[in-house]
Design a protein around this motif. Sequence first.
Motif, PDB file in Angstrom:
ATOM      1  N   TYR A 179       0.858  -1.136   0.025  1.00  0.00           N
ATOM      2  CA  TYR A 179       0.039   0.017  -0.018  1.00  0.00           C
ATOM      3  C   TYR A 179       0.951   1.080   0.117  1.00  0.00           C
ATOM      4  O   TYR A 179       1.958   1.325   0.521  1.00  0.00           O
ATOM      5  N   HIS A 225     -13.214  -3.764   6.727  1.00  0.00           N
ATOM      6  CA  HIS A 225     -12.385  -3.051   5.513  1.00  0.00           C
ATOM      7  C   HIS A 225     -13.423  -2.180   4.758  1.00  0.00           C
ATOM      8  O   HIS A 225     -14.645  -2.561   4.508  1.00  0.00           O
ATOM      9  N   HIS A 251     -13.723   1.520   1.955  1.00  0.00           N
ATOM     10  CA  HIS A 251     -12.858   2.122   0.965  1.00  0.00           C
ATOM     11  C   HIS A 251     -14.016   3.434   1.145  1.00  0.00           C
ATOM     12  O   HIS A 251     -15.147   3.257   1.341  1.00  0.00           O
ATOM     13  N   HIS A 295      -8.426   3.214  -0.146  1.00  0.00           N
ATOM     14  CA  HIS A 295      -8.582   2.120   1.068  1.00  0.00           C
ATOM     15  C   HIS A 295      -8.267   2.733   2.143  1.00  0.00           C
ATOM     16  O   HIS A 295      -7.375   3.474   2.131  1.00  0.00           O
TER      17      HIS A 295
HETATM   18 ZN    ZN Z   1      -9.163  -2.221   0.351  1.00  0.00          ZN
END
Ligand code: ZN
Length: 141
Positions: A61, A89, A91, A105
């Motif tokens: 990332y 998780h 976005h 993200h």
């Molecule tokens: Zn993600």
Amino acid sequence: MESIDAQPLGEYFGKLAHDSDLLEELTSFASRKNISSGVFTVIGAVKYAKLGFYDQEKKEYCETEFNEPMEIISCNGNITLKDGVKFAHAHACLCRKDHSTIGGHVFSMRVFAGEFHLRAFKDIILREYDAQTGLGLMDLQ
Ligand code: ZN
């Protein structure tokens, strides 16, 4: 493709605490309600965000911090179990004062105000390391 026929548990509307971390709030809520899997949306505003973009070649990332007031245009995510703990998780697409947008993200977002809708399921969904992508993905087998 892998999938499961998820069994509904319940649906919740909630308000995130001012100055809280969005992901911590959602995982804490999931723990209090004993929710092992779910999907959520959040709208509202944040004071700060650390967003990521996954470099598919390097399999890592790139993180960028935004320390400014922003609107949450869209924030979607899911709750699963990763290494035995609840993992949110998410976005997000965020709007700056000049109405330009950024997104990615979510690593962290400091809440100014936030309203969520969470749809919970009875299923326990685990995340496992996926060697092809280098990511911790849902294990649905
Ligand atoms: Zn993600």
